[in-house]
Design an enzyme around this catalytic site. Sequence first.
Site, mmCIF file in Angstrom:
data_model
loop_
_atom_site.group_PDB
_atom_site.id
_atom_site.type_symbol
_atom_site.label_atom_id
_atom_site.label_comp_id
_atom_site.label_asym_id
_atom_site.label_seq_id
_atom_site.Cartn_x
_atom_site.Cartn_y
_atom_site.Cartn_z
ATOM 1 N N CYS A 205 -6.630 1.003 -0.131
ATOM 2 C CA CYS A 205 -6.495 0.327 1.157
ATOM 3 C C CYS A 205 -6.307 -1.146 0.870
ATOM 4 C CB CYS A 205 -7.718 0.559 2.040
ATOM 5 S SG CYS A 205 -7.595 -0.289 3.642
ATOM 6 N N CYS B 178 -11.153 -11.675 21.253
ATOM 7 C CA CYS B 178 -10.374 -10.719 20.465
ATOM 8 C C CYS B 178 -9.257 -10.110 21.301
ATOM 9 C CB CYS B 178 -11.285 -9.625 19.903
ATOM 10 S SG CYS B 178 -12.138 -8.655 21.173
ATOM 11 N N GLN C 142 -18.490 -9.260 12.427
ATOM 12 C CA GLN C 142 -17.086 -9.628 12.219
ATOM 13 C C GLN C 142 -16.557 -8.928 10.966
ATOM 14 O OE1 GLN C 142 -15.208 -11.210 14.295
ATOM 15 N NE2 GLN C 142 -16.715 -12.142 15.661
ATOM 16 N N ASP D 290 -18.470 -15.104 23.299
ATOM 17 C CA ASP D 290 -17.665 -14.245 22.419
ATOM 18 C C ASP D 290 -17.767 -12.806 22.917
ATOM 19 O OD1 ASP D 290 -16.269 -13.044 20.383
ATOM 20 O OD2 ASP D 290 -17.803 -13.337 18.860
ATOM 21 N N CYS E 125 0.836 -1.209 0.000
ATOM 22 C CA CYS E 125 0.000 0.000 0.000
ATOM 23 C C CYS E 125 0.865 1.252 0.000
ATOM 24 C CB CYS E 125 -0.911 0.009 1.224
ATOM 25 S SG CYS E 125 -1.997 1.446 1.326
#
Length: 416
Positions: free
Chosen positions: A147, A374, A253, A348, A63
């Site tokens: 991106c 996470c 997600q 979660d 990038c």
Amino acid sequence: MATSPAVEVVIEAVGGEGDGIAAGPLYAPFTLPGERVRLAAGGERRELEAVLEASPQRVIPPCQHFGVCGGCALQHWEHGAYLDWKVDRLVRTLARERFETEILPAFAASPASRRRLSLHARPGRKDAARLGFKGRKSWDVIDIVECAIADPRLVAALPALRRLAVPLFEHSKSAPTLHVTITDTGIDVDITGVERKSGGGLSADARMRLAEIAGEADFARVTLDGEMAYLARQPTVRMGEASVALPAGGFLQAVPEAELAMANMAVEAVAGAERIADLFCGAGTFTFRLAKIAPVLAVDSSAAAIRALSGALASAPGLHGVVAEARDLTRRPVLAAELKRIDTVVFDPPRAGAYEQCVELASSKVSRVIGVSCNPATFVRDARLLADAGFTLDRLLPVDQFLWSPHIELVAVFNR
């Protein structure tokens, strides 16, 4: 802090934030183990002036914004070595609480796979705002034209999103963020950070212009802090076989393939379950898949997510039944007594973890737990509660959903 002169050093390792570490310690971005580099004058954290002897693992970043944009930290690292580093960090975090387990081959997100971006807008030209990510170590916004992590459809929408942001600057203090999601019915945009005037938000003219631009771009929906500003089509996403109406600003997600990998792991792990609880369930990422196996109690703090889940039940055939409840699981965890008919739990939680809920799981009769996390640091804290109650951590799947960041996620299976 005193400033020391520029120095040549050898990078010994990469730290938790993605910076190279040299003796001192000194920290420098965009460096790799084994490299000899020259670092600028400064304190403990330095800027890289030159790579004098490059690592064979160094690659050309894909990038053009890398190094200026604060979104990615590790595009310069060969993928295999980068992924090994992430998994090694995860193993080290587990070791802090004395966990050893089977580590499955990591799921790794591909470039151009992310369906969600949070883009900061700032005033620019009359017909187009500046739009992008915060700069590295800066509050300034880098006006991006590409991106490498984003779905190409998000990149293609950047010009329209720049136009969409223009009416948001009626108030000089506005610093909008556009939370942009690809859904099955088109692009969904939830806008936060718009300064409200005494009258309560954007003027009628600004709202009209916002709707016009959204229509021209064929966006599905635009909301302001969840309040409807434009709707052409209800944004929907597939979760298992269900078609779920995505709540404005709701959790999803970031990478569909990562969601599938985590869901497949959970489904495989719950095989043979008789009753399942899906805690911190969101709008049903796992719920609909789990309910193909056994009845599910689905609980989440977001009432909007629970409404979306409940509204999608009729779209998914062959479910064994779902009872959905909106409930703050930090303040009001599902108690051990309420779990007496549940044999398997999936959870979660957000980054803060599920400590309060794991206290109840530890004292329950539940025999199997699948933990999705996470944040490995809060995961091992919570996992220690389960282990001390007789659970064994049987296996763990590392999930690299946030490509070229230091961030790593996981799915873990416990049994007792």
